[in-house]
Design a protein around this motif. Structure first.
Motif, PDB file in Angstrom:
ATOM      1  N   TYR A 150     -15.682  38.091 -39.924  1.00 56.78           N
ATOM      2  CA  TYR A 150     -16.025  36.969 -39.683  1.00 56.78           C
ATOM      3  C   TYR A 150     -15.961  36.621 -38.340  1.00 56.78           C
ATOM      4  N   ARG A 189     -20.807  35.969 -41.332  1.00 59.26           N
ATOM      5  CA  ARG A 189     -19.910  37.031 -42.227  1.00 59.26           C
ATOM      6  C   ARG A 189     -20.816  38.331 -42.166  1.00 59.26           C
ATOM      7  N   GLN A 226     -22.902  31.796 -42.576  1.00 61.32           N
ATOM      8  CA  GLN A 226     -22.243  31.136 -43.961  1.00 61.32           C
ATOM      9  C   GLN A 226     -22.091  29.866 -43.695  1.00 61.32           C
ATOM     10  N   ASP A 239     -20.807  27.777 -46.659  1.00 61.89           N
ATOM     11  CA  ASP A 239     -19.896  27.549 -47.762  1.00 61.89           C
ATOM     12  C   ASP A 239     -18.378  27.556 -47.076  1.00 61.89           C
TER      13      ASP A 239
END
Length: 296
Positions: free
Chosen positions: A78, A91, A120, A122
């Motif tokens: 990440y 990611r 990403q 979330d």
């Protein structure tokens, strides 16, 4: 950790000030200083060090891992820009550590459109479990990791030292880069639900890593006094220190642009707090007290 809690050492304004995060899955042994004392190929360690140098002191490398029934067929990496406004997280999947070498680290931290497909949105959670650095992190962190992983699955990772062993269990949320401390297993579900709603768990807040200490303190008090817990409720505008240990921090409300001036004062506390387990030196403890809050 127990002494810190029993003596009432404040959590507030104890987050490490860091804006760029490089989170690399590493299943080798986690030593006391894992991210520099490890078995990574030398060229990979050099690449990570180069990325840190490029952030001009505003970056941090963490190793991460998960407990799995069977090994994964890839490694996860990440890159996070945990800025105040619209933080970004990417990611990437690696077949081997050397796959890092052709990556454009500068483009990643800058949010280049060329990496948009791996962005990403979330939330992701890190729980410090590095018992080789401090046993409190393994004692309290591992339980919290497992409880949180049972709810959030692959969004949860164990991580190496994040700073502040005595506040274990330490949990960080991304992409916002928010530190939380003294999270207990019985509180995990409520903590998770709050973050999924886009809110801060104010009772465990150590601070946002994109802010320096005084701003972290002011952010906490602003939310406590207004009752506003949404992560994106306020935007940091400025910091001014009119006198030693006195700070005035300005925020703007995202909803209507209202301005808030928060004045805090830093004070030394006479508490016999130890830096970490096994190290007898006493840690100097400071706290920030709210002096005034004005809205316009």
């Amino acid at each position: 950790s127990g002494l810190s809690r029993d003596m009432g050492e404040p959590l507030l304004a104890t987050a490490v000030s860091t804006e760029f995060w490089f989170l690399l899955e590493y299943d080798g042994p986690w030593r006391e200083k894992a991210t520099t004392d490890n078995e990574l190929p030398p060229e990979v360690q050099l690449w990570l060090n180069t990325q840190l140098e490029a952030t001009m002191g505003r970056g941090r490398v963490q190793f991460i891992k998960q407990e799995r029934e069977r090994p994964s067929d890839h490694l996860t990496f990440y890159v996070v820009h945990a800025r105040d406004t619209e933080p970004m997280m990417y990611r990437l999947r690696l077949d081997k550590y050397q796959d890092l070498l052709p990556l454009d680290g500068a483009a990643l931290v800058a949010g280049s459109a060329s990496y948009e497909e791996v962005r990403q949105y979330d939330p992701m959670y890190l729980v410090c479990t590095n018992g080789r650095r401090d046993r409190c992190c393994a004692l309290y962190g591992l339980e919290v990791y497992r409880s949180l992983q049972a709810i959030a699955g692959d969004a949860v990772w164990q991580t190496t030292h994040v700073g502040g062993h005595r506040f274990a269990a330490n949990v960080l949320t991304f992409p916002d880069g928010t530190y939380y401390g003294r999270v207990q297993t019985r509180e995990v579900e409520g903590f998770y639900q709050a973050r999924e709603r886009g809110e801060m768990a104010l009772e465990h807040l150590r601070g946002r890593s994109c802010y320096e200490e005084a701003v972290q303190a002011a952010d906490y008090y602003l939310r406590r006094e207004t009752g506003e817990r949404a992560l994106d409720a306020f935007h940091y505008r400025s910091l001014w220190s009119p006198a030693t240990d006195s700070f005035e921090v300005t925020f703007a409300a995202r909803s209507d642009g209202a301005t808030y001036e928060v004045r805090v004062r830093r004070e030394a506390l006479d508490l016999p707090i130890y830096a970490s387990c096994g190290k007898p030196q006493v840690e100097p403890v400071t706290a920030y007290r709210l002096m005034s809050l004005k809205g316009s």
